[in-house]
Write a protein that holds these residues in place. Structure first.
Motif, short mmCIF file in Angstrom:
data_model
loop_
_atom_site.label_atom_id
_atom_site.label_comp_id
_atom_site.label_asym_id
_atom_site.label_seq_id
_atom_site.Cartn_x
_atom_site.Cartn_y
_atom_site.Cartn_z
N ALA A 196 0.83 -1.21 0.00
CA ALA A 196 0.00 0.00 0.00
C ALA A 196 0.86 1.25 0.00
O ALA A 196 1.95 1.29 0.58
CB ALA A 196 -0.92 0.02 1.23
N LEU A 197 0.34 2.27 -0.67
CA LEU A 197 0.83 3.64 -0.53
C LEU A 197 -0.20 4.36 0.34
O LEU A 197 -1.37 4.43 -0.01
CB LEU A 197 0.91 4.34 -1.89
N VAL A 198 0.24 4.89 1.46
CA VAL A 198 -0.65 5.63 2.34
C VAL A 198 -0.11 7.05 2.43
O VAL A 198 1.05 7.25 2.83
CB VAL A 198 -0.72 4.99 3.74
N TYR A 199 -0.93 8.03 2.08
CA TYR A 199 -0.46 9.40 1.98
C TYR A 199 -0.54 10.13 3.33
O TYR A 199 -1.04 11.24 3.44
CB TYR A 199 -1.24 10.13 0.88
N LEU A 200 -0.03 9.45 4.34
CA LEU A 200 0.11 9.98 5.70
C LEU A 200 1.51 9.64 6.18
O LEU A 200 2.09 8.64 5.76
CB LEU A 200 -0.87 9.33 6.68
N PRO A 201 2.06 10.40 7.12
CA PRO A 201 3.22 9.88 7.84
C PRO A 201 2.73 8.82 8.83
O PRO A 201 1.58 8.87 9.29
CB PRO A 201 3.77 11.11 8.56
N ARG A 202 3.56 7.87 9.14
CA ARG A 202 3.16 6.80 10.06
C ARG A 202 2.67 7.37 11.39
O ARG A 202 1.76 6.82 12.02
CB ARG A 202 4.33 5.83 10.28
N ALA A 203 3.24 8.49 11.82
CA ALA A 203 2.87 9.09 13.10
C ALA A 203 1.44 9.59 13.12
O ALA A 203 0.85 9.74 14.20
CB ALA A 203 3.82 10.25 13.43
N PHE A 204 0.84 9.84 11.96
CA PHE A 204 -0.53 10.34 11.93
C PHE A 204 -1.55 9.20 11.87
O PHE A 204 -2.72 9.39 12.20
CB PHE A 204 -0.73 11.26 10.71
N GLN A 205 -1.13 8.02 11.46
CA GLN A 205 -2.01 6.85 11.37
C GLN A 205 -2.32 6.33 12.77
O GLN A 205 -1.43 6.18 13.61
CB GLN A 205 -1.33 5.75 10.55
N TYR A 206 -3.60 6.05 13.03
CA TYR A 206 -3.96 5.39 14.27
C TYR A 206 -3.28 4.01 14.33
O TYR A 206 -3.28 3.27 13.34
CB TYR A 206 -5.47 5.20 14.36
N ALA A 207 -2.67 3.68 15.46
CA ALA A 207 -1.95 2.41 15.64
C ALA A 207 -0.91 2.21 14.55
O ALA A 207 -0.70 1.10 14.06
CB ALA A 207 -2.93 1.23 15.67
N GLY A 208 -0.24 3.29 14.17
CA GLY A 208 0.68 3.25 13.03
C GLY A 208 1.80 2.25 13.18
O GLY A 208 2.25 1.66 12.19
#
Length: 410
Positions: A196-208
């Motif tokens: 996957a490409l996720v257009y967030l930094p990992r720090a912004f993802q819940y339970a990143g």
């Protein structure tokens, strides 16, 4: 040179982050194609990619695919069913022409970039031809540790409902027709799993920290995309606020009027971009220091902004933070509530619930956020996370990682 084909949901928040990635792939010498609704042709062609358009009823899309619940979770089964029906209808409409185009030897993609929220044409062709797929996700991904959606019934339980059972039967027939030897559950799992490409930094993802390395948190990729001309910053030396509700939840003149009233007596410059959500004269008298536009080049305004008020769109929030701008989010549906809550949790701004909107609360929140050194420090920290995520370069690297190795001596 490889051929990378993008199949993206025809909504600006989903399309725009991919355009910088496409531009980067073209610069590396790859051939890039988009299968997308007709209204995105100019944006796609500007990246150097090819454009395969299809017709789409925009009003039906907005009525069906834009959640209207002002709640913090998805709960409406009928709304979900309506979305599934639309996705099936669009798959049936587009699949024959897509297969005819991409099925020839000279046009066969080497990688499909598929939006899990879009319809299933790209996924079906990838499964049929054994081509690798990478998801393109402009917002949160889910796993067993966190999900925005409530637990989904099994396929067997869902099929007990006649309408749902009939829909699943049609999908199963479509898969079988194209030689995809997977049940509906397995196919659905494939759509929402894998690289996957996720257009967030990992720090912004819940339970990143619970997601594996195949989920590439590349950060926002929107800064290089501008479609709305030039903009000249005021030379007053005053703080500047940018106000926008995006393009899907923007028909709220009462909200924009509340913002006008909130800033009427403040020594700020204000830019309101309503994206067509306000009719001519609908806001009444507007002070000179508040400029009302249909659209503005958002990135250019953010370069000069002190603060942004928005609808909680994830790409918009992160674009603001990437320019060092704190955010006040006024969320409109479940995903936007999640982002507004994340803004609060990470300390990069504040949240105002739509039911609480008033000129007084907007003014109070603006002054509190703009004057808070802790907010500025939190914005700087998250901005650093965004910069280290890699953006379009990291996304292009992840896509190239799926390409078959070139034989030695070839």
């Amino acid at each position: 040179m490889a051929h990378i084909a993008f199949f993206i949901l025809p909504a600006a928040g989903h399309v725009n982050p991919t355009l910088s990635v496409a531009r980067e792939l073209v610069a590396r010498g790859h051939r890039v194609s988009y299968a997308l609704s007709e209204n995105y042709g100019e944006r796609v062609l500007a990246t150097g990619a090819e454009f395969l358009p299809y017709p789409m009823d925009q009003d039906e899309f907005l009525d069906t695919m834009v959640p209207q619940q002002d709640s913090a979770s998805y709960t409406d089964q009928q709304e979900f069913l309506n979305m599934m029906k639309w996705m099936l209808a669009m798959t049936q409409q587009t699949l024959p022409s897509f297969e005819a185009h991409f099925g020839t030897p000279e046009n066969r993609p080497d990688v499909f970039v598929c939006d899990p929220s879009s319809f299933w044409s790209g996924h079906i062709l990838a499964a049929k031809w054994g081509v690798p797929v990478i998801r393109s996700t402009p917002t949160y991904v889910a796993n067993e540790h966190w999900s925005l959606h409530p637990p989904v019934d099994t396929a067997e339980e869902q099929q007990e409902d006649p309408e749902t059972g009939e829909l699943f039967g049609v999908v199963a027939g479509l898969l079988a027709e194209h030689g995809v030897e997977k049940g509906i559950g397995e196919f659905a799992d494939d759509v929402h799993s894998g690289p996957a490409l996720v257009y967030l930094p990992r720090a912004f993802q819940y339970a990143g920290d619970t997601f594996g390395e195949e989920v590439n948190f590349v950060g926002p990729c929107t800064s290089a995309n501008s479609f709305h001309g030039d903009w000249e910053a005021p030379r007053t030396g005053r703080p500047l606020a940018l106000i926008s509700l995006g393009t899907l939840y923007n028909k709220q003149p009462s909200f924009f009027r509340a913002c006008v009233d909130a800033f009427a007596d403040l020594d700020w410059d204000v830019v309101i971009a309503h994206a067509g959500g306000v009719a001519e004269g609908e806001l009444g008298e507007v002070p000179d220091h508040i400029r009302v536009h249909r659209f503005v080049p958002q990135g250019a305004v953010l370069e000069h902004a002190t603060l942004m008020i928005n609808h909680g769109g994830t790409s918009t929030v992160l674009q603001a933070v990437s320019e060092g701008v704190p955010v006040i989010s006024v969320p409109q549906m479940a995903e936007l509530h999640a982002t507004a809550t994340r803004v609060e949790q990470l300390g990069v701004g504040a949240k105002i619930l739509r039911k609480d909107v008033s000129p007084e609360l907007i003014r109070e929140t603006v002054l509190a956020v703009a004057g808070d050194e802790g907010v500025r420090a939190a914005v700087a920290r998250l901005r650093g996370e965004i910069e280290s995520a890699g953006g379009p370069v990291a996304a292009a690297d992840a896509i190239e990682g799926l390409l078959a190795p070139v034989p030695a001596g070839a």
